[in-house]
Design an enzyme around this catalytic site. Sequence first.
Site, PDB file in Angstrom:
ATOM      1  N   LYS A  73      42.788  23.465  14.213  1.00 33.79           N
ATOM      2  CA  LYS A  73      43.023  22.916  12.868  1.00 33.79           C
ATOM      3  C   LYS A  73      43.101  24.008  11.810  1.00 33.79           C
ATOM      4  O   LYS A  73      43.753  23.840  10.779  1.00 33.79           O
ATOM      5  CB  LYS A  73      41.956  21.875  12.520  1.00 33.79           C
ATOM      6  CG  LYS A  73      40.509  22.362  12.584  1.00 33.79           C
ATOM      7  CD  LYS A  73      39.963  22.844  11.270  1.00 33.79           C
ATOM      8  CE  LYS A  73      38.531  23.312  11.400  1.00 33.79           C
ATOM      9  NZ  LYS A  73      37.956  23.789  10.129  1.00 33.79           N
TER      10      LYS A  73
ATOM     11  N   SER B  47      39.503  24.540   1.346  1.00 34.68           N
ATOM     12  CA  SER B  47      39.575  25.140   2.676  1.00 34.68           C
ATOM     13  C   SER B  47      40.080  26.575   2.575  1.00 34.68           C
ATOM     14  O   SER B  47      41.144  26.837   2.011  1.00 34.68           O
ATOM     15  CB  SER B  47      40.520  24.323   3.564  1.00 34.68           C
ATOM     16  OG  SER B  47      40.968  25.074   4.673  1.00 34.68           O
ATOM     17  N   ARG B  48      39.326  27.517   3.138  1.00 34.40           N
ATOM     18  CA  ARG B  48      39.730  28.927   3.088  1.00 34.40           C
ATOM     19  C   ARG B  48      41.054  29.157   3.799  1.00 34.40           C
ATOM     20  O   ARG B  48      41.877  29.968   3.360  1.00 34.40           O
ATOM     21  CB  ARG B  48      38.646  29.809   3.698  1.00 34.40           C
ATOM     22  CG  ARG B  48      37.404  29.955   2.854  1.00 34.40           C
ATOM     23  CD  ARG B  48      36.396  30.876   3.504  1.00 34.40           C
ATOM     24  NE  ARG B  48      35.976  30.372   4.809  1.00 34.40           N
ATOM     25  CZ  ARG B  48      35.258  31.075   5.681  1.00 34.40           C
ATOM     26  NH1 ARG B  48      34.909  32.310   5.391  1.00 34.40           N
ATOM     27  NH2 ARG B  48      34.887  30.545   6.828  1.00 34.40           N
ATOM     28  N   ASN B  49      41.280  28.467   4.903  1.00 32.91           N
ATOM     29  CA  ASN B  49      42.521  28.658   5.643  1.00 32.91           C
ATOM     30  C   ASN B  49      43.714  28.076   4.894  1.00 32.91           C
ATOM     31  O   ASN B  49      44.799  28.656   4.907  1.00 32.91           O
ATOM     32  CB  ASN B  49      42.390  28.037   7.033  1.00 32.91           C
ATOM     33  CG  ASN B  49      41.444  28.829   7.913  1.00 32.91           C
ATOM     34  OD1 ASN B  49      41.765  29.915   8.362  1.00 32.91           O
ATOM     35  ND2 ASN B  49      40.250  28.297   8.136  1.00 32.91           N
TER      36      ASN B  49
ATOM     37  N   GLY C  62      32.913  18.601  12.704  1.00 38.52           N
ATOM     38  CA  GLY C  62      33.412  17.432  11.992  1.00 38.52           C
ATOM     39  C   GLY C  62      33.937  17.818  10.629  1.00 38.52           C
ATOM     40  O   GLY C  62      33.904  18.991  10.242  1.00 38.52           O
TER      41      GLY C  62
END
Length: 334
Positions: A190, A253-255, A135
């Site tokens: 995602k 967010s690392r990405n 989630g």
Amino acid sequence: MVLMDSVVIGGGAWGTAIANLLAFNTQRVTIFCRNTTVIDSINKRHINTKYLPTFPLNKNISATSRMDVLKNAELIFVAVPSQSMRELLQKVKENIKESVQIILCNKGIERESLLLMSEVVHEELPKNDIFVLSGPNFAHEVLSKKPSFSNLAGRNKTSYDKIANALSTETFFTKYITDINGTQILGAFKNVIAIICGLLVRMDAGSNTLSALMSLALEEARSFITIKNGNPDTIMEFCGIGDLVLTCFSNKSRNFRYGYRLVDGYSENALVEGKSTLESLHELARIHNINCVLTNTLYTVTQFNSYGTSSFEQDIKRELNSAFMSLLGCAKNP
């Protein structure tokens, strides 16, 4: 408080946050990890100084590197990088009872086999009940007791109730769904879209472009869900659109950060789950002959010879523009 022992495998930020949730509801919680700094700081100071140095932890949490702690566990939560999953299971599986529920808290696809994490677990622990927790959750917000929501995907409602009772608090909520595969493929996909979002933000693409990307991404997600025999309706769950929005629109967010810095020559070997996931999804699309334009475009971008040079940004813009035109079925204006 439930009289049971829970073990969290993985002493990173997310594993620690899960352990702290469990500690409100279960008698003993143990974090099983290898990092001696994490182990010592949790046992001596009740804090994870390496990953979450500003968050005090519940005092019924301990940490160890001893595998035998798994023998008494009734619930085992796994929060380790996906590419090390099988090796870990092969080392510890002799210590895990068949009656134990395994709850996967990591997101990714095994690179060599293209298997989801639940499929890897089933190969190594075929008798155990498997669940997936996924989630829109950042560990520090969960620890700060900000209301947070996750799906808990599995195929045994009785086991779900047991896990939910151990995990849920006044600020952490779970919803039961049965689509294990769809939940996992969305959790992996995602990360790829978050990298593209980071690229677009770095190139000042604007809110119009980013919002359109979300629509296109949801369509592509359906293709991957179909490949893995999931339910497309899962896209509308917390593990779908919820996690996608969180990961794609936050610089925490690392990405996202990886995509943002990619334009400037950030190391392509960066330790982000999206990098290995990208390669796996690209290969899945190729094997199943599905034209997943966003995934394939990002994969192409990461293979450019111009990587890290002044022309790299122009190459990225050209590829992304071509991808958008292809997805919309239109030709470039003269």
